[in-house]
Enzyme design. Structure first.
Site: not given
Length: 289
Positions: A198, A232-235
């Site tokens: 990311h 969970d997006l980007d988590e």
């Protein structure tokens, strides 16, 4: 690469509730199975009943047993201490698939390290939703698969990718700036096997266009985060993060250029650590030995 050195080196990773006797039992087991410990690392979250994590590298020098026999015999200890564990033969090359879109910096970093034998993996394929990087990938002698993705075709495109991954018996997937959000169906098919980079120092600037957001905030550090992909997006569990100092003179484009440099470094480290069995995932965190 075909020149990977064959050895009898084995890697053992363990996580379980901490209790007396774990280290002694594992060490005694390895001694009884004619194993020579090369390196041993351990970590306990809380000495009074927390979680215990351990990574051991050992060499099997006995001639009367196979790796499979030793791994099978370890099951008794694992059950005794209710371990989450895995034992890997270091000489087995893992198969890595790379997903990419249009930006090439993370892809080329991995391919260069692979060609230089700094990253000991097999790369059976690269998958992209665009044709832009076909020549670069095929120049390395690696098959390139173009699987376009639209809202209407997303499910079918993901299934095509899943079929290719299973056909080639891929061990893990690297999203080298693959600009598509993977569905829960895809993610659940490969738990703890998908690594993403990311272009931000998570949890800051989640989502799209982080460099514009960073510019607006006048940040003094540009970062990148390599993490496992979850629903969970980007988590997902963070593997590695790195930063580069910037100042008020940097434009949005200059921040983006600086960010690419950090992205390459963070992703290549994370991929190497995963490939070398240095990571244990616990909940939404990682222990990196």
């Amino acid at each position: 690469m075909s020149d990977y050195k064959q050895t009898n080196e084995v890697r053992l990773l363990i996580s379980c509730l901490d209790k007396p006797g774990i280290v002694s039992s594992v060490s005694t087991f390895l001694l009884e199975h004619q194993a020579n410990i090369i390196q041993s690392d351990q970590y306990t979250t809380d000495p009074s009943g927390g979680m215990f994590f351990m990574r051991i590298e050992f060499d099997l020098y006995g001639q009367d047993q196979t790796f499979e026999q030793v791994r099978g015999a370890f099951e008794e200890i694992a059950q005794t201490f209710e371990m989450d564990w895995r034992m890997e033969l270091a000489s087995r090359q893992k198969k890595m698939a790379i997903f990419v879109s249009k930006e090439d910096h993370c892809l080329l970093e991995l391919l260069w390290k692979w060609r230089a034998a700094e990253l000991q993996v097999d790369i059976p394929l690269v998958i992209s939703n665009h044709e832009d990087l076909r020549s670069e990938v095929e120049g390395y002698g690696i098959p390139f698969y173009h699987i376009p993705v639209t809202k209407a075709t997303k499910a079918a495109a993901e299934q095509q990718a899943i079929d290719l991954i299973k056909k080639h018996q891929i061990d893990f997937i690297v999203l080298a700036r693959y600009m598509q959000i993977l569905s829960p169906t895809f993610v659940q098919a490969f738990p703890k096997q998908i690594i993403n980079i990311h272009h931000s120092f998570l949890p800051a600037f989640i989502g799209a266009n982080p460099y514009a957001k960073a510019f607006e905030r006048g940040v003094k550090l540009i970062g990148a985060t390599a993490h496992y992909v979850t629903d969970d997006l980007d988590e997902g569990p963070i593997i590695e993060q790195d930063v580069l100092r910037v100042n008020h003179r940097y434009t949005t484009e200059q921040l983006r250029v600086a960010g690419r440099q950090v992205e390459r470094i963070a992703l290549s480290r994370a991929v190497s650590w995963h490939n070398n069995d240095q990571i244990i995932v616990h909940g939404n965190k990682t222990v990196v030995f």
